[in-house]
Design a protein around this motif. Structure first.
Motif, PDB file in Angstrom:
ATOM      1  N   GLU A 275       0.827  -1.214   0.000  1.00 48.14           N
ATOM      2  CA  GLU A 275       0.000   0.000   0.000  1.00 48.14           C
ATOM      3  C   GLU A 275       0.859   1.261   0.000  1.00 48.14           C
ATOM      4  O   GLU A 275       0.559   2.231  -0.687  1.00 48.14           O
TER       5      GLU A 275
ATOM      6  N   HIS B 126       2.497   1.667  -3.451  1.00 51.18           N
ATOM      7  CA  HIS B 126       1.486   2.091  -4.437  1.00 51.18           C
ATOM      8  C   HIS B 126       1.121   3.551  -4.246  1.00 51.18           C
ATOM      9  O   HIS B 126       1.051   4.331  -5.206  1.00 51.18           O
TER      10      HIS B 126
ATOM     11  N   GLN C 284      -3.132   6.990 -13.777  1.00 52.17           N
ATOM     12  CA  GLN C 284      -4.090   5.919 -13.466  1.00 52.17           C
ATOM     13  C   GLN C 284      -3.606   4.577 -14.000  1.00 52.17           C
ATOM     14  O   GLN C 284      -3.710   3.551 -13.329  1.00 52.17           O
TER      15      GLN C 284
ATOM     16  N   SER D 173      -0.669   3.389 -11.988  1.00 52.80           N
ATOM     17  CA  SER D 173      -1.106   3.040 -10.641  1.00 52.80           C
ATOM     18  C   SER D 173      -1.600   1.594 -10.580  1.00 52.80           C
ATOM     19  O   SER D 173      -1.303   0.849  -9.635  1.00 52.80           O
ATOM     20  N   VAL D 174      -2.323   1.189 -11.611  1.00 52.97           N
ATOM     21  CA  VAL D 174      -2.786  -0.200 -11.681  1.00 52.97           C
ATOM     22  C   VAL D 174      -1.589  -1.142 -11.772  1.00 52.97           C
ATOM     23  O   VAL D 174      -1.520  -2.156 -11.067  1.00 52.97           O
TER      24      VAL D 174
ATOM     25  N   TYR E  42       0.356  -1.433  -8.458  1.00 51.07           N
ATOM     26  CA  TYR E  42      -0.310  -2.249  -7.437  1.00 51.07           C
ATOM     27  C   TYR E  42      -0.302  -3.732  -7.808  1.00 51.07           C
ATOM     28  O   TYR E  42       0.130  -4.583  -7.025  1.00 51.07           O
ATOM     29  N   GLU E  43      -0.767  -4.018  -9.010  1.00 50.40           N
ATOM     30  CA  GLU E  43      -0.987  -5.423  -9.356  1.00 50.40           C
ATOM     31  C   GLU E  43       0.322  -6.197  -9.513  1.00 50.40           C
ATOM     32  O   GLU E  43       0.419  -7.347  -9.096  1.00 50.40           O
TER      33      GLU E  43
ATOM     34  N   PHE F  39      -9.772 -10.832 -19.524  1.00 49.13           N
ATOM     35  CA  PHE F  39     -10.319 -10.003 -18.450  1.00 49.13           C
ATOM     36  C   PHE F  39     -11.714 -10.490 -18.041  1.00 49.13           C
ATOM     37  O   PHE F  39     -11.993 -10.700 -16.854  1.00 49.13           O
TER      38      PHE F  39
ATOM     39  N   MET G 153     -12.978 -12.248 -14.600  1.00 49.24           N
ATOM     40  CA  MET G 153     -14.130 -11.733 -13.849  1.00 49.24           C
ATOM     41  C   MET G 153     -15.093 -12.882 -13.547  1.00 49.24           C
ATOM     42  O   MET G 153     -15.608 -13.010 -12.433  1.00 49.24           O
TER      43      MET G 153
ATOM     44  N   LEU H  51      -6.778 -11.664 -12.170  1.00 49.31           N
ATOM     45  CA  LEU H  51      -7.353 -10.504 -12.829  1.00 49.31           C
ATOM     46  C   LEU H  51      -6.314  -9.399 -13.041  1.00 49.31           C
ATOM     47  O   LEU H  51      -6.422  -8.603 -13.969  1.00 49.31           O
ATOM     48  N   GLY H  52      -5.326  -9.382 -12.162  1.00 49.38           N
ATOM     49  CA  GLY H  52      -4.363  -8.286 -12.171  1.00 49.38           C
ATOM     50  C   GLY H  52      -3.668  -8.080 -13.511  1.00 49.38           C
ATOM     51  O   GLY H  52      -3.649  -6.974 -14.040  1.00 49.38           O
TER      52      GLY H  52
ATOM     53  N   ARG I 128      -5.968  -6.856 -16.130  1.00 49.46           N
ATOM     54  CA  ARG I 128      -6.264  -5.426 -15.964  1.00 49.46           C
ATOM     55  C   ARG I 128      -5.180  -4.565 -16.627  1.00 49.46           C
ATOM     56  O   ARG I 128      -5.471  -3.540 -17.230  1.00 49.46           O
TER      57      ARG I 128
ATOM     58  N   HIS J 133      -5.814  -4.945 -20.572  1.00 54.51           N
ATOM     59  CA  HIS J 133      -7.137  -4.557 -21.067  1.00 54.51           C
ATOM     60  C   HIS J 133      -7.575  -3.202 -20.514  1.00 54.51           C
ATOM     61  O   HIS J 133      -8.003  -2.322 -21.267  1.00 54.51           O
ATOM     62  N   GLU J 134      -7.476  -3.042 -19.233  1.00 56.77           N
ATOM     63  CA  GLU J 134      -7.960  -1.800 -18.609  1.00 56.77           C
ATOM     64  C   GLU J 134      -6.966  -0.653 -18.774  1.00 56.77           C
ATOM     65  O   GLU J 134      -7.332   0.444 -19.219  1.00 56.77           O
ATOM     66  N   ALA J 135      -5.716  -0.907 -18.415  1.00 56.80           N
ATOM     67  CA  ALA J 135      -4.727   0.172 -18.405  1.00 56.80           C
ATOM     68  C   ALA J 135      -4.010   0.321 -19.747  1.00 56.80           C
ATOM     69  O   ALA J 135      -3.236   1.266 -19.911  1.00 56.80           O
TER      70      ALA J 135
END
Lengths: 196, 126
Positions: free
Chosen positions: A64, A67, A84, A87-88, A91-92, A149, A153, A166-167, A170, A173-175
């Motif tokens: 934490e 991150h 953003q 940041s992902v 963390y992951e 992804f 889920m 999922l990390g 993410r 796909h997400e970042a």
């Protein structure tokens, strides 16, 4: 703690990271790249110096704080949507290394920003079975990130075993980060990069 | 007094959760704790039961200011949607209020809609 473009002083140990974790300015740690061309696009150049380095043991409780620090540091020099994304990754990738890394070697977290590319790189030791699973999962993510992804889920819904991964999905796909996984012996080096 | 308004909001360092009668729950901040289920699953479960007891037609979960969550925290919202889905049409509809500016919300809720789209809706504040 870290200002502007100046790297932190060697051996700085913020109290919130605990006595076993160090933020240092590494003197040009050489990336151990064994992979093909994707690695050349994603990994920092051998001479690049990380702006942030955290060295800790697997299982230590620096996640934490690292991150939070990385996110704030990146926000001081990069645009919001890039922050953003990083940041992902911060963390992951660190969570995976701390959770699944072997205690036989350090976990090393690094942030690079050079030539308009920002990179989070995390390395750790791992047992062969973990490494094999990581490679297979990374390949699945890189082949079709969205599909991986959604699949992860769904796996979360069932509370399935193996543990949902999922990390990594993410990150891609997400970042929308470029993911690179390299292994030398039992040392795993995972990098995630994007343009700034 | 509604059951939902009596549900005690969790207190974590990085996230603020507020229950706003009659049918809104607002999340602000970040969820970075390693196992968020320990601190938050009790709350989401209690909120779900309370919404059922109150006979709500719809429950709004405003996460537009929840700027970062880890993968484990995403599972909290997946589980919530599945509880509603598993209620077999007897439950309320989950309305998630999200922000297009927050990257994780776009992808996660798009995927969640493919899993439980019949029981939830997603709207944007921006």
């Amino acid at each position: 703690m870290v200002a502007g473009d100046q790297p932190p002083k060697r051996g700085v140990t913020p109290s919130r990271f605990g006595s076993k974790a160090k933020i240092t300015a590494s003197a040009g740690m050489q990336p151990r790249v064994s992979g093909p061309s994707s690695a050349e696009r994603c990994a920092p150049n051998p001479g690049d110096r990380p702006l942030v380095t955290v060295v800790c043991d697997a299982g230590s409780s620096v996640l934490e704080a690292t991150h939070s620090f990385l996110t704030a540091y990146a926000a001081s020099r990069l645009r919001s949507h890039v922050v953003q994304r990083l940041s992902v990754a911060a963390y992951e990738l660190l969570a995976n290394a701390l959770n699944y890394g072997s205690v036989t070697g350090d976990v090393v977290f690094e942030f690079f920003h050079a030539r308009s590319v920002a990179t989070i790189r995390v390395s750790n030791e791992a047992i062969p079975a973990r490494i094999q699973k990581l490679i297979e999962h990374a390949a699945r993510v890189q082949e079709n990130a969205e599909s991986a992804f959604v699949e992860e889920m769904r796996r979360s819904v069932s509370g399935g075993i193996p543990h949902p991964m999922l990390g990594l999905a993410r990150l891609v796909h997400e970042a929308r980060l470029m993911l690179d996984v390299n292994v030398v012996d039992r040392r795993v080096v995972v990098s995630a990069s994007c343009s700034d | 007094m509604s059951k939902l308004s009596q549900v005690k909001a969790p207190t974590l360092e990085t996230v603020t959760v507020s229950v706003e009668a009659p049918s809104t729950i607002r999340w602000r901040g970040t969820i970075t704790t390693k196992d968020p289920g320990v601190d938050l699953a009790g709350f989401t479960s209690a909120a779900h039961r309370a919404a059922l007891d109150d006979g709500l037609a719809e429950l709004t979960v405003d996460i537009s200011e929840l700027t970062f969550v880890n993968s484990s925290a995403i599972r909290l919202f997946i589980d919530w949607a599945m509880w509603v889905k598993d209620s077999g049409g007897k439950a309320y509809k989950l309305r998630f209020t999200t922000s297009r500016r927050v990257t994780w919300q776009k992808t996660s809720f798009m995927a969640l809609r493919t899993i439980a789209g019949d029981v939830l809706s997603v709207e944007h504040v921006d």
